[in-house]
Design an enzyme around this catalytic site. Structure first.
Site, mmCIF file in Angstrom:
data_model
loop_
_atom_site.group_PDB
_atom_site.id
_atom_site.type_symbol
_atom_site.label_atom_id
_atom_site.label_comp_id
_atom_site.label_asym_id
_atom_site.label_seq_id
_atom_site.Cartn_x
_atom_site.Cartn_y
_atom_site.Cartn_z
ATOM 1 N N SER A 1 0.830 -1.197 0.000
ATOM 2 C CA SER A 1 0.000 0.000 0.000
ATOM 3 C C SER A 1 0.872 1.257 0.000
ATOM 4 O O SER A 1 1.620 1.494 -0.944
ATOM 5 C CB SER A 1 -0.950 -0.034 1.198
ATOM 6 O OG SER A 1 -1.947 0.952 1.087
ATOM 7 N N ASP B 1 -9.466 -4.356 -5.485
ATOM 8 C CA ASP B 1 -8.895 -3.238 -4.744
ATOM 9 C C ASP B 1 -9.215 -1.925 -5.458
ATOM 10 O O ASP B 1 -9.024 -1.823 -6.671
ATOM 11 C CB ASP B 1 -7.378 -3.440 -4.647
ATOM 12 C CG ASP B 1 -6.697 -2.369 -3.822
ATOM 13 O OD1 ASP B 1 -7.402 -1.521 -3.243
ATOM 14 O OD2 ASP B 1 -5.458 -2.388 -3.752
ATOM 15 N N HIS C 1 -7.937 -5.182 -0.129
ATOM 16 C CA HIS C 1 -6.716 -4.413 0.093
ATOM 17 C C HIS C 1 -6.203 -4.713 1.506
ATOM 18 O O HIS C 1 -6.957 -4.762 2.454
ATOM 19 C CB HIS C 1 -7.042 -2.920 -0.033
ATOM 20 C CG HIS C 1 -5.859 -2.017 0.077
ATOM 21 N ND1 HIS C 1 -5.130 -1.613 -1.017
ATOM 22 C CD2 HIS C 1 -5.279 -1.433 1.147
ATOM 23 C CE1 HIS C 1 -4.159 -0.809 -0.628
ATOM 24 N NE2 HIS C 1 -4.233 -0.683 0.686
#
Length: 763
Positions: A424, A692, A722
């Site tokens: 991320s 995602d 995610h």
């Protein structure tokens, strides 16, 4: 079953059920069931052509035929999941509607929830069509700060989202992960109800346990409160909630289930400049200065994790930098023998939206990596926004990376192979640290493994971003708050500014007394809320329930006290400097605290998002078809005549469109970096999630690298949310996805000669 067959089957069943319940008399339940099946029929017939048009051109946005992944495909897949669930439920109703055991109320509530979800998915499909008709050929992101992006943000805050967080929560994900998502959502709304009502973080968590029962048994109540929280509460709430895993009790439980390692130490790197050799001429050096942005020079914390105790990891020089994390535990096991230094080193950057979590949160899966890879890992505890916005985190990560390269012997590695890994926000830092290393002329890593990275922080509509309307872990409003905080748009606030004066023992005494108080209040609140909930249920009215719940939430959670004036002069100067030097009109790279003359242009003048000529013609034909169907391709035409998506009942909220030039900086949004900068990156391996909201970040970044001839791979895991790395031990699917990340890292750490020898012979 293909889309058209599924739609026809659903329409047939809906018509049959509609006719049956219409003939059951004037009862309210029968009327509602008849209406819901009429709605299912209408929405399914309207949705099928829109999905078909998206699916017909989705292949044009794939990286290659072996990697069918982009936001258009994900949106179609999500809609198919909703249609499939309604088809299954319609068959069940048709088979059991005459049975005396048929649970009318339960099935009605579930059908109404999924009808609402289907209606909102139809709205998203129309938005995706508008993106397809408006974007440049081959582009997944809408270019420009206004236009369709601003229009979507205005629509987003008015669209109803609670249906996706109640009975339909996580319907698009693998079934094995849905109970966990439900637990997270219940914990979130319970935590939000007590946020800022108590001063003790542990007390908030304890009180939330007592009030979570009513949210567990009433999905509609949970969905309404989830929608309110995600739209109204600020970044400090999300920071507090995501940091729950930092509580010692929870982190200890997580570590008990993780691999046992010999070394897990927190090390404080002194803020002292050092020299690094240039790769072009090792006789020349460049000075690596300590981080300076916003708060001035300061130490950088890193966590060293190693499965075995290796040479150098117990040296006096390293021990002098070890930072205590609490009382030392008596080690009863015999002292392990030191093993030789590993040839490899992994430098990890944790995720958390740039605003939350630390290396401690990600330690469980990093321990497993250290065991499987046989290499030491350092995880960087970079400073978090909004207290330390861009470029502080980048400066600290780059400083720590350079220090690790120079002092790899102390970390138990020879440094022959170095891999950057992150998830991320950490994936974003992997790319930007590598870009900065290349700009400085120092050694770049041998490869990058980025899991579901954020490469585009500028506000830009894309097909996968539309999924944020229903994503329980990454709603668009939360994503926007995190990006704004990292960009310096969120004001820094310190509601507990008196904590420093209390001292450590004072804090312990205060938190202990507050926890006891919170437990008493929490138990009383639980009994009252349960009795109130039971009374409301007996009246069979849902609107008063939602309204009383809304009143029970502390209004103080929606207002923040203003921070002290005049305490952030250095931070303000840094932001002004970045804004002045990040203008999109200039061709110079914005200098950061550590300025480099040769970073290249900040405006990606040579960025190429265009398709090959033959693909561009195919997409142009699809756009013409969309324009002919809609009558016009103008952005102002939101939905076809007669279709009205459901609107939120939470009241008007604001989601400002943050368009500072800072977010266009290539060191913040690497997708916007010019070609000459991207060509300096090492081999890149991206592991993304098909569902995602940031999938398009991965797909477009991989396509840009592939177009430049850069080595890049993109692997997309199905049906996972995610942040799956933090859920690696939860189920079989998350374990397999985490193993895929380890496989990519192992590929980077394997020397090219050994990798070529291990490769299978060509057929």
């Amino acid at each position: 079953m293909d889309l058209r067959t599924m739609t026809q089957s659903l329409v047939t069943l809906a018509e049959d059920n509609m006719a049956f319940f219409s003939s059951q008399g004037p009862g309210e339940t029968a009327r509602r069931l008849s209406n819901v099946f009429a709605g299912v029929r209408e929405q399914a017939l309207g949705l099928e052509p829109a999905l078909g048009s998206l699916l017909s051109v989705a292949h044009l946005f794939d990286l290659d035929p072996e990697t069918p992944a982009n936001g258009y495909r994900s949106l179609v897949h999500t809609a198919r999941c909703c249609l499939a669930h309604l088809l299954h439920k319609s068959r069940y109703v048709a088979s059991n509607r005459r049975s005396i055991f048929f649970r009318t109320s339960h099935n009605l509530a579930e059908l109404e929830a999924y009808l609402a979800a289907l209606t909102q998915l139809r709205a998203l499909a129309y938005y995706a069509q508008r993106l397809l008709a408006t974007n440049r050929p081959g582009g997944l992101f809408f270019e420009g700060d206004e236009g369709l992006t601003a229009d979507f943000l205005r629509e987003y805050v008015t669209l109803h989202k609670g249906c996706f967080y109640g009975r339909c929560l996580g319907f698009q994900f693998t079934p094995s992960i849905r109970p966990f998502l439900q637990t997270i959502s219940i914990g979130l709304v319970s935590f939000g109800e007590h946020y800022k009502r108590n001063e003790s973080g542990l007390g908030v968590t304890a009180s939330s346990l007592f009030t979570s029962g009513r949210f567990a048994i009433d999905p509609e109540l949970r969905g309404a409160e989830f929608e309110r929280i995600t739209q109204n509460l600020d970044v400090h709430f999300w920071k507090a909630f995501w940091n729950i895993t930092e509580i010692e009790v929870l982190s200890s439980l997580a570590n008990m289930a993780s691999a046992t390692v010999r070394v897990s130490r927190l090390i404080s790197l002194p803020p002292e400049a050092f020299e690094m050799p240039l790769t072009s001429d090792p006789k020349l050096t460049v000075t690596i200065s300590p981080p300076l942005a916003h708060t001035g020079p300061g130490p950088v914390l890193i966590r060293l994790i190693s499965y075995d105790l290796r040479e150098g990891q117990d040296s006096e020089e390293l021990n002098s930098m070890v930072k205590s994390e609490g009382p030392r535990i008596l080690e009863l096991r015999p002292r392990p023998q030191q093993t030789s230094r590993s040839r490899s080193l992994v430098v990890x950057f944790h995720g958390g939206g740039f605003v939350a979590q630390t290396s401690k949160s990600h330690e469980p899966y990093l321990k497993s990596w250290a065991q499987e890879l046989g290499a030491p890992i350092i995880s960087i505890d970079y400073s978090l926004a909004p207290e330390a916005p861009f470029p502080r985190a980048l400066e600290e990560c780059f400083f720590a990376y350079c220090w690790a390269v120079k002092h790899c012997a102390l970390l138990g590695s020879t440094g022959e192979r170095i891999c950057l890994a992150g998830d991320s926000a950490g994936g974003n830092l992997c790319f930007t640290v590598a870009l900065r290393a290349a700009a400085y002329g120092v050694r770049v890593p041998d490869g990058i493994m980025a899991a579901y990275p954020a490469t585009m922080l500028q506000s830009a509509a894309s097909p996968s971003r539309l999924l944020s309307l229903m994503d329980p872990l990454l709603p668009l409003s939360v994503l926007s708050k995190c990006v704004s905080a990292y960009a310096g748009a969120e004001t820094e606030e310190h509601p507990n500014s008196d904590e420093k004066a209390l001292g450590m023992m004072g804090l312990v005494r205060r938190d202990t007394s507050l926890l006891l108080r919170d437990l008493r209040l929490g138990a009383s609140s639980w009994l009252n809320s349960f009795l109130e909930f039971s009374g409301q249920k007996s009246q069979k009215t849902s609107a008063p329930t939602v309204e009383s719940m809304r009143r029970s939430v502390s209004e103080a959670a929606l207002a923040q006290p203003e921070g002290p004036v005049g305490t952030d002069s250095l931070k303000i100067l840094t932001l002004k400097d970045l804004n002045l030097k990040s203008s999109s009109e200039t061709s110079e790279t914005p200098e950061m605290s550590l300025s480099v003359e040769t970073l290249g242009p900040s405006t990606p003048s040579d960025v190429n998002f265009f398709l090959r000529p033959e693909d561009a013609r195919e997409e142009a034909e699809a756009k013409e078809g969309l324009s002919a169907k809609d009558g016009s391709s103008r952005v102002s035409n939101a939905f076809p005549e007669g279709f009205h998506p459901r609107r939120t009942s939470q009241g008007a909220t604001q989601m400002p469109l943050y368009s500072s030039p800072i977010v266009k900086n290539p060191f913040m949004s690497p997708l916007l970096a010019p070609d000459n900068m991207l060509k300096t990156l090492p081999p890149v391996h991206i592991v993304a999630c098909a569902l995602d909201p940031m999938l398009d970040d991965s797909x477009m970044f991989a396509r840009r690298l592939r177009a430049l001839g850069q080595p890049v791979t993109l692997r997309v895991v199905e049906d996972l949310p995610h942040g799956f790395l933090s859920l690696a031990s939860l189920c079989r699917e998350t374990r397999q996805a985490a193993e895929l990340c380890v496989e990519r890292i192992r590929l980077i750490l394997t020397p090219p000669a050994a990798a070529a020898a291990a490769a299978p012979p060509p057929l």
